[in-house]
Enzyme design. Sequence first.
Site, PDB file in Angstrom:
ATOM      1  N   GLY A   1      35.174  61.183   9.497  1.00 24.67           N
ATOM      2  CA  GLY A   1      33.764  61.385   9.228  1.00 24.67           C
ATOM      3  C   GLY A   1      32.880  60.724  10.252  1.00 24.67           C
TER       4      GLY A   1
ATOM      5  N   HIS B   1      27.218  46.896  19.021  1.00 28.18           N
ATOM      6  CA  HIS B   1      26.714  46.756  20.391  1.00 28.18           C
ATOM      7  C   HIS B   1      26.620  48.096  21.123  1.00 28.18           C
ATOM      8  CE1 HIS B   1      30.807  46.142  22.689  1.00 28.18           C
ATOM      9  NE2 HIS B   1      30.797  47.243  21.957  1.00 28.18           N
TER      10      HIS B   1
END
Length: 343
Positions: A234, A253
């Site tokens: 998903g 990040h």
Amino acid sequence: MSPEVAPDEAVDPRTSSAFLVNESLGYLFPAALRAAAVVGVADHLADGPRTPAELAAATRTDARSLYRVLRLLATRGVFEEDASGRFRLTSAGDALRSDAPCSARSAVLMNTDRSMWLPTADLSRCVSEGTSAFEHLFGLPFWDYFAQDEDTADVFHCGMAAMSDAENEPIATACDFPPSGTVVDAGGGHGGFLLTVLERHPGLHGVLYDRPHVLAGHRLDTPGIAGRWSTEAGDFFTAVPKGDVIVLKRILHDWEDEQCVALLDRCRTALAPGGRILAVDAVVPPGNAPHQAKALDLLLMAALVGRERTEPEFATLFESAGLKLSRVVPTSTVLSVMEAVAV
């Protein structure tokens, strides 16, 4: 070699010039490291020193050119040339072997791949325009490009797995997992970290959540954790599987603040009562000391849309998603574990 210069040291202009010229040549070391990794020269040094001619024959390369690459890498301690002109692999360079424990070869190939390398040469565009250079060079945003280029995507995911192998154990040790329940590794790649967690905690069930083409390379099918894991495909910006602990390792990040908040909101919604989010990322320290996060931050700026963050910046992200940063746990790696709970 130009002299080392302390930032606050008064120096002659010629010393400054020599220092900066030498610094500008620094990109040649990773270029040489990539060349050595591509041809697999380290694999042929496992049994002891060899001459450049012997190595060239083994790797089907040009002996003179290979020697010049090895000579530069020897100045950085990856190889060592002896008095007879033979090269040996040093202990520091040993992980360049493809069969070494915690081999870094795939990570080196990822970090120096053209998809990473070319955008960094265009950092001035990032500075001027405040955007990634990747789309300008490749015609698509980073993740869209990887979705349609299987070879580059494979380099990336194998490289990330290699980077993770050396850090998974100390990070899993630093994390506080419950004795039972479900751990969801969202964007967990090939599952190296989740595998380590499940091996350490026999009462846990794990869910590896990622894109279908990434999950195809997962490493969870091992006897030691049989029956205690599943995979689920998903998009974590749409939904995240429910769990008692949701792990985001080297994920935040990659994205800008707005996207991070959206992702964290999905994670908060998926948390079981009393559950926790463990965000594993580098935390940029204050001051002028070197830290890998300060270098990797520029790679993120050039190729992706994300950035490395300080602890206060992480706290703000969590707060914006209805979460509280409860503690930050340093590890023996460059990464820290940030534990967040629902407010």
